[in-house]
Design a protein around this motif. Structure first.
Motif, PDB file in Angstrom:
ATOM      1  N   ASP A 148       1.982  -1.671 -23.586  1.00 51.49           N
ATOM      2  CA  ASP A 148       3.184  -2.456 -23.336  1.00 51.49           C
ATOM      3  C   ASP A 148       3.123  -3.217 -22.012  1.00 51.49           C
ATOM      4  O   ASP A 148       4.087  -3.884 -21.633  1.00 51.49           O
ATOM      5  N   GLU A 149       1.984  -3.138 -21.325  1.00 49.83           N
ATOM      6  CA  GLU A 149       1.852  -3.872 -20.060  1.00 49.83           C
ATOM      7  C   GLU A 149       1.605  -5.348 -20.342  1.00 49.83           C
ATOM      8  O   GLU A 149       0.808  -5.707 -21.208  1.00 49.83           O
ATOM      9  N   ILE A 150       2.278  -6.214 -19.600  1.00 51.67           N
ATOM     10  CA  ILE A 150       2.161  -7.662 -19.783  1.00 51.67           C
ATOM     11  C   ILE A 150       1.009  -8.196 -18.945  1.00 51.67           C
ATOM     12  O   ILE A 150       0.852  -7.831 -17.777  1.00 51.67           O
ATOM     13  N   PHE A 151       0.215  -9.074 -19.548  1.00 51.12           N
ATOM     14  CA  PHE A 151      -0.907  -9.680 -18.823  1.00 51.12           C
ATOM     15  C   PHE A 151      -0.392 -10.701 -17.827  1.00 51.12           C
ATOM     16  O   PHE A 151       0.280 -11.661 -18.192  1.00 51.12           O
ATOM     17  N   MET A 152      -0.698 -10.493 -16.569  1.00 46.41           N
ATOM     18  CA  MET A 152      -0.351 -11.427 -15.505  1.00 46.41           C
ATOM     19  C   MET A 152      -1.620 -11.720 -14.710  1.00 46.41           C
ATOM     20  O   MET A 152      -2.106 -10.859 -13.971  1.00 46.41           O
ATOM     21  N   PRO A 153      -2.205 -12.912 -14.871  1.00 47.78           N
ATOM     22  CA  PRO A 153      -3.489 -13.196 -14.216  1.00 47.78           C
ATOM     23  C   PRO A 153      -3.442 -13.046 -12.699  1.00 47.78           C
ATOM     24  O   PRO A 153      -4.437 -12.648 -12.082  1.00 47.78           O
ATOM     25  N   GLN A 154      -2.279 -13.345 -12.102  1.00 44.16           N
ATOM     26  CA  GLN A 154      -2.176 -13.237 -10.646  1.00 44.16           C
ATOM     27  C   GLN A 154      -2.348 -11.800 -10.159  1.00 44.16           C
ATOM     28  O   GLN A 154      -2.643 -11.571  -8.982  1.00 44.16           O
ATOM     29  N   MET A 155      -2.169 -10.833 -11.064  1.00 43.28           N
ATOM     30  CA  MET A 155      -2.268  -9.424 -10.673  1.00 43.28           C
ATOM     31  C   MET A 155      -3.653  -8.825 -10.895  1.00 43.28           C
ATOM     32  O   MET A 155      -3.856  -7.644 -10.647  1.00 43.28           O
ATOM     33  N   MET A 156      -4.604  -9.638 -11.365  1.00 43.65           N
ATOM     34  CA  MET A 156      -5.985  -9.158 -11.507  1.00 43.65           C
ATOM     35  C   MET A 156      -6.577  -8.976 -10.113  1.00 43.65           C
ATOM     36  O   MET A 156      -6.687  -9.939  -9.343  1.00 43.65           O
ATOM     37  N   ILE A 157      -6.955  -7.753  -9.775  1.00 47.16           N
ATOM     38  CA  ILE A 157      -7.423  -7.469  -8.419  1.00 47.16           C
ATOM     39  C   ILE A 157      -8.782  -8.101  -8.154  1.00 47.16           C
ATOM     40  O   ILE A 157      -9.007  -8.706  -7.095  1.00 47.16           O
ATOM     41  N   ASN A 158      -9.702  -7.996  -9.115  1.00 49.15           N
ATOM     42  CA  ASN A 158     -11.053  -8.530  -8.943  1.00 49.15           C
ATOM     43  C   ASN A 158     -11.527  -9.173 -10.236  1.00 49.15           C
ATOM     44  O   ASN A 158     -11.154  -8.735 -11.330  1.00 49.15           O
ATOM     45  N   ILE A 159     -12.374 -10.208 -10.109  1.00 49.23           N
ATOM     46  CA  ILE A 159     -13.078 -10.778 -11.242  1.00 49.23           C
ATOM     47  C   ILE A 159     -14.505 -11.067 -10.785  1.00 49.23           C
ATOM     48  O   ILE A 159     -14.761 -11.225  -9.580  1.00 49.23           O
ATOM     49  N   PRO A 160     -15.474 -11.126 -11.701  1.00 46.25           N
ATOM     50  CA  PRO A 160     -16.872 -11.334 -11.307  1.00 46.25           C
ATOM     51  C   PRO A 160     -17.073 -12.631 -10.531  1.00 46.25           C
ATOM     52  O   PRO A 160     -16.502 -13.677 -10.857  1.00 46.25           O
ATOM     53  N   GLY A 161     -17.883 -12.541  -9.452  1.00 43.71           N
ATOM     54  CA  GLY A 161     -18.253 -13.730  -8.705  1.00 43.71           C
ATOM     55  C   GLY A 161     -17.338 -14.091  -7.555  1.00 43.71           C
ATOM     56  O   GLY A 161     -17.601 -15.071  -6.846  1.00 43.71           O
ATOM     57  N   TYR A 162     -16.267 -13.327  -7.345  1.00 38.86           N
ATOM     58  CA  TYR A 162     -15.326 -13.632  -6.265  1.00 38.86           C
ATOM     59  C   TYR A 162     -15.134 -12.394  -5.395  1.00 38.86           C
ATOM     60  O   TYR A 162     -14.907 -11.288  -5.907  1.00 38.86           O
ATOM     61  N   ASP A 163     -15.238 -12.584  -4.085  1.00 37.75           N
ATOM     62  CA  ASP A 163     -15.093 -11.447  -3.181  1.00 37.75           C
ATOM     63  C   ASP A 163     -13.659 -11.283  -2.681  1.00 37.75           C
ATOM     64  O   ASP A 163     -13.345 -10.315  -1.997  1.00 37.75           O
ATOM     65  N   LYS A 164     -12.772 -12.236  -3.038  1.00 34.01           N
ATOM     66  CA  LYS A 164     -11.379 -12.129  -2.631  1.00 34.01           C
ATOM     67  C   LYS A 164     -10.638 -11.213  -3.594  1.00 34.01           C
ATOM     68  O   LYS A 164     -10.923 -11.187  -4.793  1.00 34.01           O
ATOM     69  N   GLN A 165      -9.645 -10.512  -3.083  1.00 32.83           N
ATOM     70  CA  GLN A 165      -8.761  -9.758  -3.961  1.00 32.83           C
ATOM     71  C   GLN A 165      -7.718 -10.699  -4.559  1.00 32.83           C
ATOM     72  O   GLN A 165      -7.318 -11.677  -3.945  1.00 32.83           O
ATOM     73  N   PHE A 166      -7.297 -10.400  -5.778  1.00 33.34           N
ATOM     74  CA  PHE A 166      -6.339 -11.221  -6.511  1.00 33.34           C
ATOM     75  C   PHE A 166      -6.754 -12.707  -6.510  1.00 33.34           C
ATOM     76  O   PHE A 166      -5.995 -13.590  -6.132  1.00 33.34           O
TER      77      PHE A 166
END
Length: 296
Positions: A148-166
Motif C-alpha cells: 500500500d506504499e505509494i511510489f514517490m521518486p523524490q523519496m528514493m534514497i539512492n539510484i545507480p550512478g549517483y553519489d547524492k542522496q535522494f
C-alpha cells in the motif's frame, strides 16, 4: 566524400548519448530508427488498414530494451517539424498505436536536454524514474516494500550512478537555499507553495508562489504536455516550478522588481482553480494565518 546520410541528426545524437548514459547502468540497450511494426504486434490486431500501413512505414526514434532484447519503451525527439499539421497527424497515429498496445512512449524536445537540474537533465530524470518505478514494483511484489506504499521518486534514497542522496529530488538544493533566505529574514515563507492542475487538452500546469514580505510575494507558472509514459508529470512539474520560482526570487531580491501584493497572488490562485482540474496542492503553513489573503 561520402554522400550517405547520417542516421541521427544533432538533437537525436544528443538524445542517444543521454539515453545511453542512463540505460547502460540498468543493463538496458538503445536502438535507433526501429519500425513500429517490429515492436508492436500489429498482425491480426484489428487496427485499420491505414494504421497498419503506417506501422510498416514509420519508425521510433529510439527504443529501449532490457537485457533479453524485450522492448521497454520508446523515445521520440520532436523537433521544429513537429509543429506542422501533417507531422502532428502522424504523431497522433503513433500515439494511438502505442496506447492500443500499451507501449510507453516519451516525447521530448530540446528543453529535456539543454538544462541540468542538480546535474540531471529532464530526459535523464524521466528515464531514471521509470527504472526506479520498476524496482519499486518488484520490491512490493517480493514484500520488501508494503503493497500500500505509494511510489514517490523524490523519496528514493539512492539510484545507480549517483553519489547524492535522494537524487531524483532535483529541487533539494534549491529548497535548502530558500530555507536559508527565510532564516536570514530576507523572505517570510520557509518553503514555496504550489498548485498543479490539468487542462482540458491534457496539458499539466503549475503555479508556485512565496511570500517575501507580509504584504507582497512572487508567483511563477509553467506547463508540461501530457505523456503516454508511466512517470508522473505532476512530480516533474513539482520539481521544475521550484527552480523557476527560485530564479525569479533571487532576481527580485537583487533588483527589488517583481513583487506583487498577496491579494493579486490570491486572485491568480482562484483563477487557476477555476480553469484547471486540480492534481496537487501544497500551501506553506506560514500562509495560513488568520487574515492572510493566501489562506484560501
Amino acid at each position: 566524400m561520402s554522400n550517405l546520410k547520417k542516421i541521427l541528426n544533432l538533437h537525436e545524437e544528443a538524445t542517444h548519448l543521454r539515453l545511453r548514459d542512463v540505460c547502460e547502468k540498468h543493463g538496458a540497450s538503445i536502438f535507433s530508427k526501429v519500425r513500429l511494426a517490429d515492436i508492436l504486434p500489429i498482425e491480426g490486431s484489428g487496427i485499420s488498414d491505414a494504421e497498419y500501413k503506417f506501422a510498416l512505414q514509420s519508425h521510433f526514434d529510439f527504443v529501449v530494451s532490457n537485457d533479453t532484447h524485450t522492448p521497454l519503451f520508446a523515445v521520440e525527439f520532436d523537433g521544429p517539424l513537429h509543429t506542422n499539421e501533417k507531422q502532428q497527424n502522424r504523431d497522433k497515429i503513433k500515439n494511438k498505436l502505442c496506447r492500443k498496445f500499451d507501449f510507453p512512449l516519451l516525447r521530448i524536445n530540446s528543453n529535456y536536454l539543454k538544462k541540468a537540474y542538480r546535474g540531471m537533465d529532464l530526459l535523464s530524470w524521466f528515464v531514471e524514474v521509470w527504472f526506479a518505478w520498476g524496482w519499486f514494483e518488484k520490491a512490493q511484489a517480493s514484500g520488501e516494500v508494503p503493497v500500500d506504499e505509494i511510489f514517490m521518486p523524490q523519496m528514493m534514497i539512492n539510484i545507480p550512478g549517483y553519489d547524492k542522496q535522494f537524487p531524483l529530488m532535483l529541487s533539494a538544493p534549491i529548497r535548502n537555499k530558500i530555507q536559508k533566505l527565510c532564516f536570514s529574514e530576507k523572505i517570510i515563507d520557509m518553503v514555496p507553495s504550489h498548485i498543479i492542475g490539468r487542462s482540458d487538452d491534457g496539458t499539466y500546469r503549475a503555479i508556485s508562489y512565496i511570500r517575501v514580505t507580509k504584504e507582497q510575494g512572487i508567483i511563477v507558472d509553467t506547463a508540461m504536455r501530457s505523456q503516454d509514459f508511466p512517470v508522473s508529470q505532476v512530480d516533474a512539474l513539482d520539481e521544475l516550478v521550484t527552480f523557476q520560482l527560485y530564479e525569479k526570487l533571487i532576481e527580485t531580491l537583487e533588483s527589488g522588481v517583481g513583487l506583487i501584493y498577496l491579494e493579486e497572488i490570491a486572485s491568480h490562485i482562484e483563477e487557476f482553480k477555476k480553469k484547471y482540474e486540480m492534481r496537487r496542492a501544497f500551501s506553506t503553513s506560514s500562509s495560513t494565518t488568520k487574515g492572510d489573503p493566501l489562506c484560501l
